[in-house]
Design an enzyme around this catalytic site. Structure first.
Site, PDB file in Angstrom:
ATOM      1  N   HIS A  99      -3.213   6.140   4.830  1.00 21.65           N
ATOM      2  CA  HIS A  99      -1.790   6.332   5.114  1.00 21.65           C
ATOM      3  C   HIS A  99      -1.355   7.729   4.660  1.00 21.65           C
ATOM      4  O   HIS A  99      -1.800   8.217   3.612  1.00 21.65           O
ATOM      5  CB  HIS A  99      -0.932   5.352   4.311  1.00 21.65           C
ATOM      6  CG  HIS A  99      -1.005   3.927   4.746  1.00 21.65           C
ATOM      7  ND1 HIS A  99      -1.659   3.488   5.871  1.00 21.65           N
ATOM      8  CD2 HIS A  99      -0.450   2.808   4.174  1.00 21.65           C
ATOM      9  CE1 HIS A  99      -1.514   2.176   5.977  1.00 21.65           C
ATOM     10  NE2 HIS A  99      -0.790   1.737   4.960  1.00 21.65           N
TER      11      HIS A  99
ATOM     12  N   CYS B 126       0.816  -1.226   0.000  1.00 23.06           N
ATOM     13  CA  CYS B 126       0.000   0.000   0.000  1.00 23.06           C
ATOM     14  C   CYS B 126       0.847   1.273   0.000  1.00 23.06           C
ATOM     15  O   CYS B 126       0.536   2.243  -0.701  1.00 23.06           O
ATOM     16  CB  CYS B 126      -0.948  -0.023   1.184  1.00 23.06           C
ATOM     17  SG  CYS B 126      -0.167  -0.580   2.711  1.00 23.06           S
TER      18      CYS B 126
END
Ligand code: A2P
Length: 338
Positions: free
Chosen positions: A245, A131
């Site tokens: 994130h 990711c």
């Protein structure tokens, strides 16, 4: 052969990414002819909604892939290693969210905005990158193309979702306990999560001092951007955020570049939304990144530690479950239809 109205399977359908895979297929009107959902025996008997239907969650076996054209895996690398070859044997194309095959030379590692052309060389398995690597690659690639990046430093602020649905539940429960003044013992993550942050919960290599996540991010970025020599230093930290994130990126270029030129290139690149309002102090934030597919990019500036003007700093945020995993997988699947 391009896929046409494929019969699709999701492996890990009950997980944090699996849930988003179902939602992405539905929202993007993916032209599938049927959908089957698989998970472990723990989920036997559950039903999940897809397009006004309740679909049963089936227990995964090696025979699950008969009649499947496209299998989207998100059930951890052990499950992918064990079952993806069976899916390929049955004639399915596997799009795998785990780390099992990412560094295999025969497996394309794809962020469609960067290297969709690599899909042409697949041998039945396509890997979705880590990711952080995806969220960083989307804004790094246009700058790599425009200037060539000579060195990269990244510091991450990673959400609970990267450790799965159980870690998200632990963040919620531990925060509730903290606010109520109740004791809480973590069972999913190693450290107290509420009002805390800690170095990424993967093992540290005693030789390099890097943890597994940091190693993955560096080597995957080099593979995705086809920059095998690019020096990359990464520090990965888990923060008490549910599903997006953030990354502080510092990149060195071969010659001085004005921040405005960087901003203009990024503003024109696919998959990016510039959020860079110094007057309002409004920059990328996890709550605005969550639930949408763009990578938010801001704080674009010259890094003050390099008076030559060749070093640019920026701050980015992306939804870990969407562009960092499920959305990227479905975008890959859409390319396989063409
Ligand atoms: P289950 O819910 O039955 O445990 P997350 O990343 O959020 O932790 O989700 C992991 C996903 O992978 C879940 O859907 C989980 O199913 C699934 N899973 C884990 N182990 C297996 C396995 N051995 N076979 C099939 N699915 C698995």
């Amino acid at each position: 052969m391009p896929l046409q109205n494929p019969r699709v399977a999701i492996v890990g359908a009950t997980g944090a990414v699996g849930t988003e895979l179902i939602a992405c297929l539905q929202e993007r009107k993916f032209p599938l002819s049927s959908l089957r959902l698989f998970a472990s025996e723990r989920s036997a008997g559950r039903t999940l909604a897809f397009r006004d239907q309740g679909l049963p969650v089936e227990v995964l076996t090696e025979d699950s892939f008969a009649g499947i054209d496209l299998a989207l895996f998100s059930a951890g690398s052990g499950t992918s290693r064990r079952f993806a070859p069976a899916a390929v044997r049955h004639g399915a194309i596997v799009v795998d969210n785990s780390s099992a095959f990412r560094m295999d030379d025969a497996v394309p590692l794809v962020v469609p905005e960067v290297n969709a052309a690599a899909l042409a060389a697949h041998n039945g398995i396509v890997a979705v990158p880590n990711c952080v690597a995806i969220i960083a690659a989307v804004p790094l690639w246009p700058l790599q193309q425009a200037f060539g990046i000579t060195r990269l430093i990244a510091a991450t602020y990673q959400a609970a979702s990267g450790a799965g649905a159980a870690a998200m539940a632990e963040l919620r429960a531990s925060t509730g306990a903290y606010l109520a003044g109740r004791p809480f013992s973590p069972t999913v993550l190693r450290h107290p999560y509420a009002f805390n942050l800690f170095s990424h919960d993967t093992p540290v290599d005693p030789e390099t001092g890097a943890n597994d996540e940091e190693t993955k991010v560096g080597r995957e970025l080099r593979k995705i951007m086809r920059t095998p020599e690019l020096p990359i230093g990464v520090t990965c930290v888990r923060v008490p955020v549910l599903r997006a994130h953030c990354i502080a990126l510092t990149l060195e270029l071969p010659h001085p570049v004005a921040p405005d030129a960087v901003r203009a290139i990024l503003a024109a690149a696919p998959g990016i939304r510039i959020v860079d309002d110094a007057e309002q102090n409004h920059f990328p934030m996890p709550n605005e990144a969550s639930g949408q597919g763009d990578i938010l990019v801001g704080r674009i500036r010259r890094d003050s530690s390099d008076p030559s003007g060749r070093t640019i700093a920026m701050f980015v945020a992306g939804d870990q479950l969407l562009k960092g995993a499920a959305l990227n997988a479905v975008q890959i699947a859409e390319r396989l239809l063409l």
